[in-house]
Design a protein around this motif. Structure first.
Motif, PDB file in Angstrom:
ATOM      1  N   TRP A 160      -1.692  -4.437  -2.299  1.00 22.57           N
ATOM      2  CA  TRP A 160      -0.235  -4.579  -2.329  1.00 22.57           C
ATOM      3  C   TRP A 160       0.174  -5.979  -1.864  1.00 22.57           C
ATOM      4  CZ3 TRP A 160       3.490  -0.625   0.458  1.00 22.57           C
ATOM      5  CH2 TRP A 160       4.789  -0.789  -0.029  1.00 22.57           C
TER       6      TRP A 160
ATOM      7  N   GLU B 212       2.393  -8.455  -4.139  1.00 21.89           N
ATOM      8  CA  GLU B 212       3.624  -9.076  -3.636  1.00 21.89           C
ATOM      9  C   GLU B 212       3.544 -10.589  -3.728  1.00 21.89           C
ATOM     10  OE1 GLU B 212       6.646  -7.939  -2.904  1.00 21.89           O
ATOM     11  OE2 GLU B 212       5.907  -5.959  -3.442  1.00 21.89           O
TER      12      GLU B 212
ATOM     13  N   ILE C 237       6.193 -12.874  -5.966  1.00 17.22           N
ATOM     14  CA  ILE C 237       7.037 -13.935  -5.421  1.00 17.22           C
ATOM     15  C   ILE C 237       7.086 -15.111  -6.394  1.00 17.22           C
ATOM     16  CG2 ILE C 237       7.225 -15.671  -3.581  1.00 17.22           C
ATOM     17  CD1 ILE C 237       5.983 -13.488  -1.718  1.00 17.22           C
TER      18      ILE C 237
ATOM     19  N   LEU D  60       8.422  -8.760   2.677  1.00 17.85           N
ATOM     20  CA  LEU D  60       7.578  -7.571   2.522  1.00 17.85           C
ATOM     21  C   LEU D  60       6.105  -7.949   2.591  1.00 17.85           C
ATOM     22  CD1 LEU D  60       7.183  -4.569   1.986  1.00 17.85           C
ATOM     23  CD2 LEU D  60       7.480  -5.044  -0.463  1.00 17.85           C
ATOM     24  N   LYS D  61       5.739  -9.061   1.976  1.00 20.12           N
ATOM     25  CA  LYS D  61       4.345  -9.513   2.001  1.00 20.12           C
ATOM     26  C   LYS D  61       3.883  -9.753   3.440  1.00 20.12           C
ATOM     27  CE  LYS D  61       1.201 -13.144   0.577  1.00 20.12           C
ATOM     28  NZ  LYS D  61       1.022 -14.431  -0.068  1.00 20.12           N
TER      29      LYS D  61
ATOM     30  N   GLY E  59      10.669 -10.239  -1.199  1.00 22.58           N
ATOM     31  CA  GLY E  59       9.253 -10.056  -1.504  1.00 22.58           C
ATOM     32  C   GLY E  59       8.354 -10.772  -0.516  1.00 22.58           C
TER      33      GLY E  59
END
Length: 167
Positions: A156, A160, A164, A107-108, A104
Motif C-alpha cells: 500500500w 500511494e 502521488i 497517507l503514505k 496521498g
C-alpha cells in the motif's frame, strides 16, 4: 490529530522547499531523477527483503528456515528503507509545500509509520518463536496474520507513492 501535525509542519516544509537544497534539486537536470531511481532501488530492496520474509512467515516456502531467511533479508530490507528515506527526503525537499498538503502523501507517511511499527513489533514479539521454527513448519496464526499485514502495508505504501506522482 494527524492533520494538525501536518498543518504545523507546513511552515517548515515551505522553508525546506525554498532552501538551497530544495532549489538545487529542482534546478539540477540529474539530482531529482537520481533520487527517484535510488528511491525505486530502495523500494525493490525493501519489498524484496521484507516481502519474501513475510511470504515465508505466512506459510509459503516451507523448505526455508525462517530465522536464516530473516538474518539474510532483514538487513537488505533495512538498507532499502534507509535509501528510501534519504532519496524520499531529497524529492520532498524539491516540492515540500504541495506535498505536505497532499492527502496521498500524508497517507503514505502514516502507512510507513504503521509498517515500520509492525516490523518492530514482529521483531520484538516473535523473534524467538520464529528462530525456533523448523524449516518446514507453518508459523502460528498470529505471526501469519502480522506477516500478511506487513506485506499489505508495504504494498500500500508503494501504491500511494506511485499515486502521488499521478495527482
Amino acid at each position: 490529530m494527524p492533520g494538525q501535525v501536518f498543518t504545523a509542519l507546513t511552515p517548515w516544509a515551505l522553508a525546506l522547499e525554498q532552501s538551497a537544497a530544495g532549489e538545487a534539486i529542482r534546478a539540477s537536470a540529474w539530482l531529482y531523477p537520481l533520487a527517484n531511481l535510488v528511491h525505486l532501488l530502495g523500494l525493490v530492496m525493501l519489498l524484496g527483503g521484507i516481502g519474501l520474509l513475510d511470504l515465508r512467515l505466512i506459510g509459503l516456502m516451507r523448505g526455508l528456515a525462517p530465522a536464516a531467511l530473516a538474518a539474510r533479508l532483514i538487513p537488505i530490507a533495512a538498507a532499502g528503507l534507509v535509501l528510501m528515506a534519504i532519496s524520499g527526503g531529497m524529492m520532498f525537499a524539491a516540492d515540500a509545500g504541495p506535498l505536505i498538503a497532499h492527502p496521498g502523501f500524508r497517507l503514505k507517511l502514516l502507512l510507513v509509520a504503521l509498517a515500520v511499527g509492525n516490523a518492530l513489533l514482529v521483531h520484538l514479539l516473535w523473534r524467538r518463536r520464529i528462530a525456533g521454527l523448523p524449516d518446514d513448519a507453518t508459523p502460528p496464526a498470529a505471526i501469519r496474520l502480522q506477516a500478511a499485514a506487513s506485506l499489505l502495508l508495504w504494498l500500500w505504501v508503494a501504491v500511494e507513492g506511485r499515486m502521488i506522482a499521478y495527482s
